[in-house]
Design a protein around this motif. Structure first.
Motif, PDB file in Angstrom:
ATOM      1  N   GLY A   1       1.864   8.526  -5.549  1.00 39.12           N
ATOM      2  CA  GLY A   1       1.150   9.551  -4.773  1.00 39.12           C
ATOM      3  C   GLY A   1      -0.212   9.074  -4.349  1.00 39.12           C
ATOM      4  O   GLY A   1      -0.836   9.638  -3.464  1.00 39.12           O
ATOM      5  N   ARG A   2      -0.704   8.057  -5.048  1.00 40.83           N
ATOM      6  CA  ARG A   2      -2.017   7.552  -4.696  1.00 40.83           C
ATOM      7  C   ARG A   2      -1.971   6.038  -4.591  1.00 40.83           C
ATOM      8  O   ARG A   2      -0.963   5.409  -4.878  1.00 40.83           O
ATOM      9  N   LEU A   3      -3.106   5.526  -4.180  1.00 44.27           N
ATOM     10  CA  LEU A   3      -3.199   4.084  -4.094  1.00 44.27           C
ATOM     11  C   LEU A   3      -3.662   3.555  -5.446  1.00 44.27           C
ATOM     12  O   LEU A   3      -4.694   3.959  -5.966  1.00 44.27           O
TER      13      LEU A   3
ATOM     14  N   ILE B   1       1.774   4.384  -2.794  1.00 44.75           N
ATOM     15  CA  ILE B   1       1.722   5.830  -2.561  1.00 44.75           C
ATOM     16  C   ILE B   1       3.075   6.462  -2.884  1.00 44.75           C
ATOM     17  O   ILE B   1       3.159   7.516  -3.510  1.00 44.75           O
TER      18      ILE B   1
ATOM     19  N   PHE C   1       0.837  -1.191   0.000  1.00 50.93           N
ATOM     20  CA  PHE C   1       0.000   0.000   0.000  1.00 50.93           C
ATOM     21  C   PHE C   1       0.880   1.253   0.000  1.00 50.93           C
ATOM     22  O   PHE C   1       0.727   2.165  -0.806  1.00 50.93           O
ATOM     23  N   LEU C   2       1.827   1.262   0.938  1.00 53.55           N
ATOM     24  CA  LEU C   2       2.678   2.448   1.066  1.00 53.55           C
ATOM     25  C   LEU C   2       3.571   2.621  -0.157  1.00 53.55           C
ATOM     26  O   LEU C   2       3.810   3.745  -0.598  1.00 53.55           O
TER      27      LEU C   2
END
Ligand SMILES: Cc1cc2nc3c(=O)[nH]c(=O)nc-3n(C[C@H](O)[C@H](O)[C@H](O)COP(=O)(O)OP(=O)(O)OC[C@H]3O[C@@H](n4cnc5c(N)ncnc54)[C@H](O)[C@@H]3O)c2cc1C
Ligand code: SF4
Ligand code: SF4
Ligand code: SF4
Ligand code: SF4
Ligand code: SF4
Lengths: 306, 666, 191
Positions: free
Chosen positions: C130-132, C126, C122-123
């Motif tokens: 910048g997003r999931l 990002i 998940f991280l």
């Protein structure tokens, strides 16, 4: 045309597109323009605060800083999880100036903490509720189990939204849309949240208990305000049914979809076709369900005394 | 030139551990005007006092400074010792070198120096002290007892049996308090009514007791020995002398659907009612808020059926004034409505009730004649969950303290239930079992061992209803905090005991202090548990803190003894530390300009107007004068008087300046 | 949050936690209300009130058990415990802190691997965009856990329903996000 800042969050761009579609469509009906925060990033969700405190503060802080730069005062955050993160970060930074400046230097932006974070219900209450009833053309005449989940109402000391036990704000909206909000016990029990992928069995159990109570009390639809709740209750339905050994097929709708249907928007615009559990309603209600007594006006910012 | 004696106390090691007492005595002994100085291990002990007395005689002392603890405890001790040695007691002062010095500083030369400074200040003050005489006031030997629960009843009977008059004021239509609602009482399980009712009757019949029910105290003026009390006797819409208590009106009243407070809403009562069959007095009152006549102007059925024509629709409240010498507060407690716990569903689910309601269910005279039946459908519950600490020990939603009585009555409830429903299972969710008291622990053990009550250590998280059952979600913290779910038929919440409603207002009316929880405050938590800080006003029972019956009764008897002791004197002496408005002769001169600002601020209405007349009897000016009997020496008037016409005996402006100067001129 | 620094010994674990989170471990009186309401208590090796008790002992052995426990990873931050705790003890924040400690000390429970893998994927998503990016997340997660077959059945349906975006959304300030990740990483290492 009223302009309101808008933070969709990642899920509304992906798995919960219909939430965004319905919120936008509803806003349009009421002459509201949702101004997306330019170049917004993910709030970090559960992963960030599980793994790194600084990251969990920095990602939401950047979003709010971006909004401040645009002069946005109100941000609608329809995803309850994002709403929770943004509110918590705002609260924590407000209480600790040194932390606030540390985070500002990490994100390399000015951060004042001046933006107002609104969840979907607060947004509706602030901009729509007054004009809602006059616009209802197709009363949403179904027994609805309003499911608030965790992140919309907890922690109360920070969010100060609705009553933390047996909240009522969504019930009031459903009623205004012509529906019946049933009285049930699982309004704020956890659905399993972000464990959908990593612990599907946990989600099946928790969401299963929620769905079971709703149907036991003759709900015809579950109404939610969070993409995570939605995906657990809707997309994980096969697992839920397997856990329960039953076949529950009532749909799960976003509150924006419920209101959208009531003001006459067509199902496709509202993205009803995107749900994994098919959206269909019984022609006639069979048995009278116990109906919650819904107070006329529930302040969305006050607690249980209301 | 003064001849002052300084007596430095070690207070065991309380003072001497950080202050060099010998040195303090030595240095202060060298001060101007100090004739004699010494130190001693325990000044307040007999030998210590003798030391002071002998020094007074031997050195012809005309002032005494005792450097020891706070004057709160021992000022009277030392003043008395001085008086016994022939020195006016008000020439003796205490210098507090314990709380103000030794307890708050480390062992250090500076600490000793501070003690010396504190003594020096007092030496300078004593130089300005004047001999004063105590004020004498007569005592009115009638006691007022506010509240007619078991505590008030006990206090009233004890005082009356000492031969003194008692006026009892009870705001309900009947005396009896909470005890009249109880079924059987721990730890003996004797029937509450059976032991209480005879006492209630005794109150009503006692020649020394005047009982006002449906009445409240409106105002209290005056001071110990001489209070003046106004009582509002609310209209019962009834001529009590004519009413025979036949009860015909109560059976004929068509308005029958009023939730019965006495039954905790488990039953209904008419608009004209006697709260319960054994009520004292056993005469009805009309509840005007619910009476059809008062609401709609029509009905009067009671008036028609009453054989003695006792109903009085136009009766008005009556104000009764009584002079009393002492007051006993016995207004009891209240139970917190548990509706601030939405997760427990009280108010939402009929079968979630509180402990008092359970008492009514278990009571032979209750709405179910003593059968345990749940309110929703009258079924006999097969599983009851009792929840201890519901609202107590809960800073977040309830109160912080432990309500003390609920552990015991919860064990009692479980027992009573098991005695009545043999195949029922009582569960108790608890955090700790607090059963300190004679035969209390044994009682709880019996509930667990003999009556097979399931005690589960843990607070419950939530209760919700499902298919006619109450699902109780808890955890067993003695089993690794394993979650526990019980499908109960009924839930009883042991709600917190809190200050009675109206307690705060009443405390302000009678001028006594109360704690942050609005319970009345005792003068000293250990040594003056039944006294208040206001002389002549005493505490009995649960108005002070949650108490069970034995404790309430013990406190009531304690308060009664205090009253009796007070009434054993014909006159009271009071410290003359009161305000005086200056007067000088002749012709009467005073700095007072007659602005009477002091009168407007005095909290005790002690300032009077005195007309100064010339020889011809013509009024030449009006000056303020202090009524010594009323003045409490608070000093508010002194601070306010623009012309400095007022001073307080023993704390004159001059004395206080002298103290300050003594420090500055070091 | 600024707890009083002198009032407790800085070396005890509960002291450290208080500094980190403001949570005062000894406030807990073991009522168990948190465990009673916790949705995952029955799956936990140590339900929340037991976690509190173990910390109260200040015993390194208990601490070790906690760092290696499943409980800290099972907690879903639902905030139920905090909401109902009579002492308003912020267990969710405490759990965050314990997870971070466990991860840092490399003591994470092997069974928590899937959960941690998910968080990391998940991280990462990002960090890079910048997003999931949900699809990317799933793929990445599968790579990390080897759970290749999980959820394959619903993927096509999701795709048809427009619930899976085939291309990641990449924000313009992508570099800025990466810089945030870097700064936090550097702060940690500098410490
Ligand atoms: C559910 C329950 C079960 C219990 N069971 C037991 C038991 O088994 N054994 C035991 O020992 N104890 C028991 N207790 C405790 C017992 O009830 C108290 O110890 C006792 O009632 C205290 O007596 P009291 O006179 O101080 O106060 P109360 O009983 O509260 O009496 C106070 C009286 O003052 C009156 N009053 C209040 N305010 C005013 C006012 N402003 N002016 C005039 N009058 C006023 C009230 O109307 C009332 O009549 C139980 C308590 C509860 C709640
Ligand atoms: S007048 Fe009032 S009290 Fe009398 S009978 Fe009618 S309703 Fe009852
Ligand atoms: S007496 Fe027992 S039940 Fe009552 S508050 Fe104290 S510990 Fe709780
Ligand atoms: S000292 Fe206090 S009580 Fe006495 S007269 Fe002055 S204001 Fe009144
Ligand atoms: S926040 Fe965690 S520990 Fe607390 S109730 Fe929820 S899952 Fe349990
Ligand atoms: S609810 Fe709070 S006080 Fe009770 S055991 Fe849990 S953390 Fe401790």
């Amino acid at each position: 045309m009223i302009k309101v800042g808008f933070y969709p969050g990642c899920s509304m761009k992906g798995g919960a597109q219909e939430y965004q579609e319905s919120v936008s469509a509803l806003a349009k009906v009421f002459d509201i323009e949702l101004v997306e925060i330019p170049d917004w990033n993910c709030c970090g969700a559960t992963a960030a605060h599980n793994m790194s405190k600084e990251l969990s503060l920095s990602l939401p802080a950047r979003i709010m800083a971006l909004a401040e730069k645009e002069g946005i005062t109100d941000i609608v955050v329809p995803c309850a999880a994002c709403y929770n993160r943004l509110s918590l970060v705002k609260h924590e930074m407000a209480g600790d100036p040194s932390l606030s400046s540390k985070i500002a230097s990490i994100i390399d932006m000015k951060y004042e903490g001046t933006t107002q974070i609104l969840n979907i219900i607060q947004f509706i209450d602030k901009y729509i509720t007054d004009r809602l009833e006059e616009k209802v053309v197709k009363p949403f005449d179904y027994k609805s189990a309003c499911y608030y989940g965790c992140l919309l109402v907890r922690p109360h000391s920070v969010l100060k939204f609705d009553r933390v036990e047996d909240p009522q704000s969504m019930d009031v909206l459903v009623k205004k849309a012509g529906g019946k909000a049933i009285d049930w016990a699982f309004k704020t029990e956890c659905c399993g949240a972000g464990m959908s992928v990593s612990r599907t069995d946990t989600v099946a159990r928790l969401s299963g208990n929620i769905m079971k109570d709703a149907v036991d009390r003759q709900a015809e639809v579950v109404v939610v305000a969070c993409p995570m709740c939605h995906s657990n209750l809707d997309m994980r339905r096969p697992e839920i049914n397997k856990f329960l050994g039953e076949k529950i097929d009532i749909p799960v709708l976003y509150i924006s979809q419920v209101l959208g249907l009531a003001v006459g928007l067509d199902p496709k615009t509202l993205g009803l076709n995107r749900h994994m559990t098919e959206v269909k309603f019984p022609a006639k209600p069979v048995i009278e369900a116990p109906v919650a007594e819904v107070p006329k006006k529930v302040s969305t910012t006050q607690n249980m005394e209301a | 030139m003064s001849r002052i004696g300084v007596f430095v106390c070690h207070c065991g090691e309380n003072i001497s551990a950080t202050v060099n007492c010998e040195k303090v005595a030595k240095i202060t002994g060298e001060l101007k005007g100090v004739e004699f100085a010494t130190d001693y291990k325990y000044m307040c002990s007999d030998p210590g006092q003798t030391l002071i007395k002998e020094a007074i005689k031997e050195h012809k002392l005309d002032g005494v400074v005792v450097a020891a603890c706070s004057p709160r405890m021992h000022e009277p001790t030392f003043r008395k010792a001085c008086a016994e040695a022939g020195l006016n007691p008000f020439l003796c002062e205490m210098s507090n070198i314990r709380e103000h010095c030794s307890w708050v500083h480390p062992k250090d030369d500076l600490t000793t120096e501070k003690a010396q400074d504190l003594v020096r200040v007092m030496v300078e003050k004593v130089k300005k002290n004047k001999a004063l005489n105590s004020i004498k006031v007569p005592v009115t030997k009638t006691a007022l007892v506010i509240g007619g629960g078991i505590a008030g009843i006990q206090a009233a009977l004890d005082i009356a049996n000492c031969g003194h008059k008692v006026v009892m004021v009870e705001r309900q239509p009947s005396i009896g308090g909470h005890m009249s609602q109880l079924s059987e009482t721990f730890p003996t399980l004797d029937c509450s009514q059976c032991i209480l009712t005879p006492r209630m009757v005794e109150v009503a019949q006692h020649p020394n007791i005047t009982l006002y029910t449906y009445a409240e105290v409106e105002s209290v003026d005056g001071f110990i020995g001489n209070f003046n009390v106004k009582i509002r006797k609310k209209s019962k819409s009834l001529d009590e002398d004519l009413c025979t208590g036949c009860g015909l009106c109560t059976t004929k009243c068509p308005q029958k659907k009023i939730p019965n407070e006495f039954e905790r809403g488990l039953g209904m009562r008419p608009a004209i009612y006697v709260p319960f069959p054994q009520a004292v007095p056993n005469k009805p009152v009309i509840d005007r808020e619910n009476c059809t006549y008062y609401i709609k102007g029509k009905c009067k059925v009671c008036e028609i059926v009453c054989p003695t024509k006792a109903i009085r629709f136009d009766q008005e409240d009556e104000i009764i004034e009584v002079p009393v010498g002492a007051i006993v507060m016995a207004t009891g407690f209240d139970v917190l409505k548990p509706d601030f716990f939405p997760e427990y569903g009280y108010g939402k689910y009929k079968d979630v009730i509180d402990g008092l309601a359970f008492e009514r269910l278990a009571s032979a005279s209750g709405p179910t004649q003593g059968e345990i039946r749940r309110p929703s459908d009258g079924q006999i519950p097969k599983k009851i969950v009792f929840v201890a600490c519901a609202g107590s020990r809960d800073p977040a939603k309830g109160i912080e303290y432990c309500s003390k009585i609920c552990c015991m009555y919860t064990a009692k409830h479980a027992m009573l239930y098991k005695h009545k429903v043999h195949d029922g299972i009582p569960y108790v969710f608890y955090m700790d079992i607090r059963a300190g008291g004679k035969n209390y622990e044994e009682f709880v053990r019996r509930a667990i061992v003999e009556d097979e009550t399931q005690y589960i250590r843990g607070r419950i998280s939530t209760i919700y209803e499902k298919n006619g059952k109450l699902i109780v979600k808890g955890a067993d913290t003695l089993m690794g905090a394993m979650p526990v779910e019980i499908e109960a038929d009924m839930v009883v919440l042991a709600t917190a005991g809190v200050a009675n409603h109206g307690a705060e207002e009443l405390a302000q009316t009678v001028h006594i202090s109360y704690d942050p929880y609005k319970f009345f405050a005792e003068a000293h938590p250990k040594l003056k548990p039944v006294e208040t800080n206001t002389a002549g006003i005493f505490l009995a029972g649960a108005c002070q803190a949650p108490k069970d019956i034995p404790e309430s009764v013990a406190a009531a008897s304690g308060a009664a003894v205090k009253v009796a002791a007070l009434f054993s004197q014909d006159e009271l002496t009071r410290d003359p530390l009161v305000a005086v408005v200056s007067r000088q002769a002749p012709p009467v001169y005073s700095q007072c300009v007659g602005c009477f600002l002091c009168q407007s601020v005095c909290p005790y209405q002690a300032i009077e107007r005195e007309e100064i007349k010339n020889r011809n009897g013509e009024v030449i000016k009006t000056l303020a004068r202090v009524n010594e009997g009323l003045c409490q020496g608070c000093g508010t008037c002194v601070a306010l008087c623009r012309t400095k016409a007022i001073d307080i005996h023993g704390y004159s402006n001059q004395q206080v300046y002298t103290e300050v100067m003594a420090l500055l001129n070091d | 949050m600024s707890a009083s620094h002198e009032s407790h010994h800085p070396l005890t674990l509960s002291g450290e936690i208080r500094l980190d989170t403001g949570v005062i471990i000894n406030k807990c009186y073991q009522c168990g209300k948190c465990s009673a309401g916790c949705p995952v208590a029955e799956e936990m090796d140590y339900p929340p009130s037991l976690v509190m008790r173990m910390l109260q002992t200040d015993d390194p052995k208990q601490y070790e058990k906690l760092l290696k426990s499943m409980s800290i990873w099972l907690c879903i931050s639902c905030e139920m415990c905090l909401t109902r705790c009579p002492m308003e003890i912020d267990i969710p924040t405490l759990m965050d802190n314990l997870r971070q400690r466990s991860y840092k000390a490399k003591k994470t429970n092997p069974q928590a691997r899937k959960i941690i893998a998910f968080h990391k994927s998940f991280l990462d998503s990002i960090n890079y965009t910048g997003r999931l990016y949900e699809m990317g997340l799933i793929v990445d997660y599968k790579m990390r856990t080897g759970a290749m077959m999980q959820d394959v059945a619903i993927a096509p349906k999701m795709f048809v329903k427009g619930k899976l975006n085939p291309v990641p959304e990449v924000i313009k300030g992508r570099k800025k996000i990466a810089a945030i990740f870097n700064r936090i990483q550097n702060n940690k290492e500098g410490k």
